[in-house]
Design an enzyme around this catalytic site. Structure first.
Site, short mmCIF file in Angstrom:
data_model
loop_
_atom_site.label_atom_id
_atom_site.label_comp_id
_atom_site.label_asym_id
_atom_site.label_seq_id
_atom_site.Cartn_x
_atom_site.Cartn_y
_atom_site.Cartn_z
N ASP A 1 0.89 -1.16 0.00
CA ASP A 1 0.00 0.00 0.00
C ASP A 1 0.93 1.20 0.00
O ASP A 1 1.79 1.33 0.87
CB ASP A 1 -0.84 -0.06 1.28
CG ASP A 1 -1.70 1.16 1.48
OD1 ASP A 1 -1.49 2.16 0.76
OD2 ASP A 1 -2.58 1.11 2.35
N VAL B 1 -5.92 5.66 -5.03
CA VAL B 1 -4.70 6.05 -4.32
C VAL B 1 -4.87 7.44 -3.70
O VAL B 1 -4.46 7.69 -2.57
CB VAL B 1 -3.50 6.12 -5.30
CG1 VAL B 1 -2.24 6.56 -4.60
CG2 VAL B 1 -3.27 4.79 -5.95
N ASP B 2 -5.47 8.33 -4.46
CA ASP B 2 -5.67 9.71 -4.03
C ASP B 2 -6.41 9.75 -2.68
O ASP B 2 -5.96 10.39 -1.70
CB ASP B 2 -6.50 10.42 -5.12
CG ASP B 2 -6.40 11.92 -5.04
OD1 ASP B 2 -5.62 12.41 -4.19
OD2 ASP B 2 -7.09 12.61 -5.82
N TYR C 1 -8.87 5.70 -14.18
CA TYR C 1 -8.61 6.32 -15.49
C TYR C 1 -8.44 5.32 -16.63
O TYR C 1 -8.27 5.71 -17.78
CB TYR C 1 -7.41 7.27 -15.41
CG TYR C 1 -7.75 8.62 -14.79
CD1 TYR C 1 -9.05 8.93 -14.39
CD2 TYR C 1 -6.78 9.60 -14.62
CE1 TYR C 1 -9.37 10.15 -13.83
CE2 TYR C 1 -7.09 10.84 -14.07
CZ TYR C 1 -8.39 11.10 -13.67
OH TYR C 1 -8.70 12.32 -13.12
#
Ligand code: AR6
Length: 340
Positions: free
Chosen positions: A9, A32-33, A120
């Site tokens: 992670d 992730v953001d 994305y």
């Protein structure tokens, strides 16, 4: 090791900087953001607000707050359409700009997620290739340790044909030797025991007759010690010269960092790890016999008892000297990568 793929992670990485696969607003999101903002705490968002967004392919830097890293580098990756809308160039810019920013802030270690490969939609294997190519290129003239952090091994669809061939080769060599050979020798032991001849297999060889004189006078030993073979470092330097490479070309291709290379070069008896010795063999494109010779000088052997060795052997035999590709295969098989 300059470039390493790890499964982790990214918010747990203790490095100088981690890279955030953000969006152009820099105001947070999912994936992730979201994980990075949660782990860093609300101050990260406060600082991000002052940055007034980030264009696709560009990168901006903030502090890491509660994360175990000093900085977070935020970059906005391209949204995948069909691969014909400049996605590759934009993704390359994300890595390049993030690395340059890290370098500007004197970061020695940086961890990247596979940018754009989640929400994305950038195909994972292609996203990984862009990451590896761009980072490898950057490391040719920068000293930095870069991690590509992946969540799952799904990103490693790379050369599935090659992967299948290697798995088949492992089956042939490893499974044969591990299942057939021991089974055969066990069968022979049982048979011999049954016949009362177990000693022939189990007992150590009888020592030579006691009357044989001991032929090891000091002079002979001295003579032998004077004929010590070429060392690992000597062979390495000789092969670099023979292949008309520079030292830097060699250790970069081996995915070995400059400090370790200098240590090997300057400490005559230095014994590298097996992964390092093999990495140099790959970088120098040595034949299988030369590889075995080089390993032997470091005190190792290529063994069919080791899956990693079989993978490397297969790659050498098929002329695949791309260390990054070999490391991807090793990673996918949960084996230790080459380099260090
Ligand atoms: N550590 C390492 N890798 C991770 C982690 C983690 N904690 N979490 C996910 N991944 P994504 P993108 C992997 O969607 O495609 C956000 O909403 C994941 O499996 O986070 O660039 C932003 O705000 C995938 O392979 O980023 C943007 O709007 C990779 O990280 C948008 O998503 C990237 O997945 C950006 O999309």
């Amino acid at each position: 090791m300059p470039l390493e793929i790890v499964r982790n992670d990214i918010t747990k990485m203790s490095v100088d900087a981690i890279v955030n696969a953000a969006n152009t607003t820099l105001l947070g999101g999912g994936g992730v953001d979201g994980a990075i903002h949660r782990a860093a705490g609300p101050q990260l968002l406060e600082e991000c607000r002052k940055l007034h967004g980030c264009r696709t392919g560009e990168a901006k830097i903030t502090c890491g707050y509660h994360l175990p890293c000093r900085y977070v580098i935020h970059t906005a990756g391209p949204i995948w359409q069909d691969g014909h809308h400049g996605e590759r160039e934009l993704l390359t810019s994300c890595y390049r700009n993030s690395l340059e920013l890290a370098d500007k802030y004197h970061c020695e270690s940086v961890a990247f997620p596979l940018i754009s490969s989640g929400v994305y939609g950038y195909p994972k294997a292609q996203a990984l290739k862009v990451a590896m190519d761009t980072i490898t290129q950057f490391l040719l003239d920068h000293d930095m340790t870069v991690y590509i952090v992946v969540f799952s091994k799904d990103a490693f669809e790379v050369s599935s044909k090659l992967f299948k061939d290697i798995e088949a080769y492992i089956d042939d060599v490893y499974v044969d030797e591990h299942l057939s050979a021991p089974r055969e020798s066990m069968r022979m032991r049982l048979q011999s025991r049954y016949l009362g001849k177990a000693k022939a297999y189990d007992a150590a060889p009888e020592p030579e007759a006691r009357s044989t004189p001991i032929l090891a006078p000091q002079a002979l030993l001295d003579d032998m010690l004077n004929q010590v073979d070429e060392s690992f470092a000597q062979m390495l330097i000789r092969m670099i010269d023979e292949k008309h490479m520079t030292d830097a070309q060699c250790y970069k291709r081996a995915n070995v960092d400059r400090r370790l290379f200098n240590k090997i070069k300057n400490i005559p008896d230095y014994k590298p790890s097996k992964q390092t010795a093999l990495a140099f063999a790959i970088a120098l494109e040595l034949s299988l016999n030369e590889t075995k010779d080089m390993l032997m000088k470091a005190g190792f052997a290529l063994s069919h008892s080791s899956k990693a060795d079989i993978v490397v052997e297969y790659c050498i035999m098929t002329g695949n000297y791309d260390i990054m590709e070999i490391n991807q295969i090793l990673f996918k098989l949960d084996l230790q990568p080459l380099g260090y």
